[in-house]
Motif scaffolding. Structure first.
Motif: not given
Length: 186
Positions: A56-58, A63-64, A68-69
């Motif tokens: 799930a983290y990967i 996705k993140r 953009p930041t």
């Protein structure tokens, strides 16, 4: 909920953010509930949950990284105006995790390790997973688990050598007893 504390600690280890770790724990349990039919009865449920969390983290990281930041305008303006009380009063779960187990020097040494070595040390020596379970959680061969664990422990040994000497431990490797001295069993 079984293993929630261990999962939160691992989630924080992955994200270094309490809110993200809590979200990751929630997502892990939701996925586990949704795919409970995929769980093999008699296997290690904790390892299964850790693997779900890592995946799930990967997925979330991928996705993140495509987005953009984002910056919280309120937080940045408060910081620039000198009101950084919110930023300085954060809770660091790593302090809580290692508070009674290890000193600051040991925690700093573990945090100085590259991520692939830190993960193996965390899962083996803190969470006490078997090599086989770590292999499944990280999706790497068991030989790689053993190799990384060996290398991580050697890195920690080097990083902590001066601290150990300062604490009164002596490096007796390579020393032989002088004639007449008995060998001590320690």
């Amino acid at each position: 909920m079984p293993h929630v504390e261990a999962l939160h600690t691992f989630g924080y280890h992955l994200t270094y953010n309490n809110e993200d770790a809590a979200d990751l724990v929630q997502e892990t349990y939701l996925k586990a509930y949704k795919f409970i039919d995929k769980y093999e009865q008699g296997t290690n449920a904790k390892a299964w949950l850790f693997k779900i969390m890592k995946n799930a983290y990967i997925n979330d990281y991928r996705k993140r990284s495509k987005r953009p930041t984002q910056v919280d305008y309120e937080e940045m303006s408060a910081y620039h105006e000198g009101d950084d009380s919110q930023l300085s009063s954060y809770y660091d779960i790593r302090e809580d995790l290692f508070e009674k187990v290890m000193g600051d020097e040991v925690t700093a040494a573990i945090n100085a390790l590259p991520e692939e070595f830190k993960s193996v040390i965390f899962l083996c020596d803190i969470e006490e997973f078997s090599y086989e379970e770590i292999s499944k959680i990280l999706e790497i061969p068991i030989g790689t688990v053993r190799s990384r664990l060996f290398r991580a422990r050697n890195m920690l040994k080097e990083l902590l050598k001066n601290y150990a000497l300062k604490m009164g431990y002596k490096d007796l490797r390579g020393e032989k007893n002088s004639p007449g001295e008995e060998e001590s069993e320690l």
